[in-house]
Design a protein around this motif. Structure first.
Motif, PDB file in Angstrom:
ATOM      1  N   GLN A 194       0.838  -1.197   0.000  1.00  0.00           N
ATOM      2  CA  GLN A 194       0.000   0.000   0.000  1.00  0.00           C
ATOM      3  C   GLN A 194       0.877   1.252   0.000  1.00  0.00           C
ATOM      4  O   GLN A 194       0.623   2.186  -0.758  1.00  0.00           O
ATOM      5  CB  GLN A 194      -0.934  -0.015   1.203  1.00  0.00           C
ATOM      6  CG  GLN A 194      -1.877   1.174   1.224  1.00  0.00           C
ATOM      7  CD  GLN A 194      -2.873   1.103   2.355  1.00  0.00           C
ATOM      8  OE1 GLN A 194      -3.177   0.036   2.866  1.00  0.00           O
ATOM      9  NE2 GLN A 194      -3.385   2.245   2.752  1.00  0.00           N
ATOM     10  N   MET A 195       1.904   1.280   0.835  1.00  0.00           N
ATOM     11  CA  MET A 195       2.769   2.460   0.899  1.00  0.00           C
ATOM     12  C   MET A 195       3.569   2.633  -0.390  1.00  0.00           C
ATOM     13  O   MET A 195       3.678   3.749  -0.913  1.00  0.00           O
ATOM     14  CB  MET A 195       3.710   2.380   2.100  1.00  0.00           C
ATOM     15  CG  MET A 195       4.644   3.595   2.211  1.00  0.00           C
ATOM     16  SD  MET A 195       3.790   5.193   2.279  1.00  0.00           S
ATOM     17  CE  MET A 195       3.495   5.305   4.034  1.00  0.00           C
ATOM     18  N   TYR A 196       4.134   1.545  -0.917  1.00  0.00           N
ATOM     19  CA  TYR A 196       4.904   1.655  -2.158  1.00  0.00           C
ATOM     20  C   TYR A 196       4.052   2.266  -3.266  1.00  0.00           C
ATOM     21  O   TYR A 196       4.493   3.149  -3.994  1.00  0.00           O
ATOM     22  CB  TYR A 196       5.398   0.290  -2.641  1.00  0.00           C
ATOM     23  CG  TYR A 196       6.341  -0.442  -1.714  1.00  0.00           C
ATOM     24  CD1 TYR A 196       7.179   0.225  -0.820  1.00  0.00           C
ATOM     25  CD2 TYR A 196       6.396  -1.828  -1.727  1.00  0.00           C
ATOM     26  CE1 TYR A 196       8.043  -0.467   0.015  1.00  0.00           C
ATOM     27  CE2 TYR A 196       7.259  -2.529  -0.899  1.00  0.00           C
ATOM     28  CZ  TYR A 196       8.072  -1.846  -0.036  1.00  0.00           C
ATOM     29  OH  TYR A 196       8.921  -2.543   0.787  1.00  0.00           O
ATOM     30  N   HIS A 197       2.833   1.784  -3.371  1.00  0.00           N
ATOM     31  CA  HIS A 197       1.974   2.250  -4.455  1.00  0.00           C
ATOM     32  C   HIS A 197       1.359   3.619  -4.162  1.00  0.00           C
ATOM     33  O   HIS A 197       1.044   4.363  -5.087  1.00  0.00           O
ATOM     34  CB  HIS A 197       0.929   1.186  -4.805  1.00  0.00           C
ATOM     35  CG  HIS A 197       1.559   0.007  -5.488  1.00  0.00           C
ATOM     36  ND1 HIS A 197       2.040  -1.066  -4.785  1.00  0.00           N
ATOM     37  CD2 HIS A 197       1.820  -0.223  -6.793  1.00  0.00           C
ATOM     38  CE1 HIS A 197       2.573  -1.931  -5.643  1.00  0.00           C
ATOM     39  NE2 HIS A 197       2.457  -1.441  -6.862  1.00  0.00           N
ATOM     40  N   ALA A 198       1.221   3.963  -2.885  1.00  0.00           N
ATOM     41  CA  ALA A 198       0.789   5.327  -2.530  1.00  0.00           C
ATOM     42  C   ALA A 198       1.852   6.329  -2.985  1.00  0.00           C
ATOM     43  O   ALA A 198       1.523   7.378  -3.569  1.00  0.00           O
ATOM     44  CB  ALA A 198       0.552   5.437  -1.033  1.00  0.00           C
ATOM     45  N   ILE A 199       3.104   5.998  -2.744  1.00  0.00           N
ATOM     46  CA  ILE A 199       4.199   6.865  -3.191  1.00  0.00           C
ATOM     47  C   ILE A 199       4.195   6.967  -4.716  1.00  0.00           C
ATOM     48  O   ILE A 199       4.370   8.055  -5.277  1.00  0.00           O
ATOM     49  CB  ILE A 199       5.551   6.351  -2.657  1.00  0.00           C
ATOM     50  CG1 ILE A 199       5.606   6.479  -1.139  1.00  0.00           C
ATOM     51  CG2 ILE A 199       6.722   7.089  -3.319  1.00  0.00           C
ATOM     52  CD1 ILE A 199       6.757   5.737  -0.486  1.00  0.00           C
ATOM     53  N   LEU A 200       3.972   5.844  -5.377  1.00  0.00           N
ATOM     54  CA  LEU A 200       3.887   5.850  -6.833  1.00  0.00           C
ATOM     55  C   LEU A 200       2.777   6.786  -7.321  1.00  0.00           C
ATOM     56  O   LEU A 200       2.980   7.564  -8.257  1.00  0.00           O
ATOM     57  CB  LEU A 200       3.647   4.430  -7.365  1.00  0.00           C
ATOM     58  CG  LEU A 200       3.401   4.306  -8.871  1.00  0.00           C
ATOM     59  CD1 LEU A 200       4.620   4.766  -9.658  1.00  0.00           C
ATOM     60  CD2 LEU A 200       3.013   2.879  -9.230  1.00  0.00           C
TER      61      LEU A 200
END
Length: 130
Positions: A46-52
């Motif tokens: 979730q965090m990786y893709h939120a940053i993306l």
């Protein structure tokens, strides 16, 4: 659309911090080691893709449909992937595992993969070749 992508990125980022803290503190005593690892996987993705999403919202013009579809697949993928993992872990720890959530996790992963593939197409069309 840019604003929506930025808001969703910020919202998912904030929620991943909240869920990560919740998992590390409140659920640590309730979850098995395997459940905690699964929950943490959902938080990380979730965090990786939120940053993306934040990066995409800041860098892509978001003026054509392929950019919109890439963002939508990532937004939907985060929800289906991470939130189904959260649901599986929480219901499993209560002894009432919602098995219907099991097939949703890979669908979320597929949405994320499609989002990344669309990003490859976008970057290639802008001249960013591998």
């Amino acid at each position: 659309m840019k604003e929506f992508v930025l808001i969703m990125g910020a919202l998912y980022g904030m929620l991943s911090v909240v869920f990560g803290a919740f998992g590390a503190h409140a659920l640590k005593k309730k979850f098995t080691a395997e459940q905690l690892t699964s929950f943490e996987t959902g938080v990380k993705y979730q965090m990786y893709h939120a940053i993306l999403l934040v990066i995409l919202g800041l860098t892509l013009p978001m003026v054509n449909s392929i950019e919109h579809f890439a963002a939508i697949f990532i937004i939907v993928g985060i929800f289906l992937f991470s939130f189904s993992i959260y649901g599986l872990c929480i219901t499993s720890s209560n002894g009432k595992k919602l098995k219907i959530l099991g097939p949703i996790t890979p669908l979320g992963g597929l949405c994320l993969v499609i989002g990344w593939i669309l990003l490859i197409v976008i970057f290639a069309s802008y001249g960013f070749y591998l």
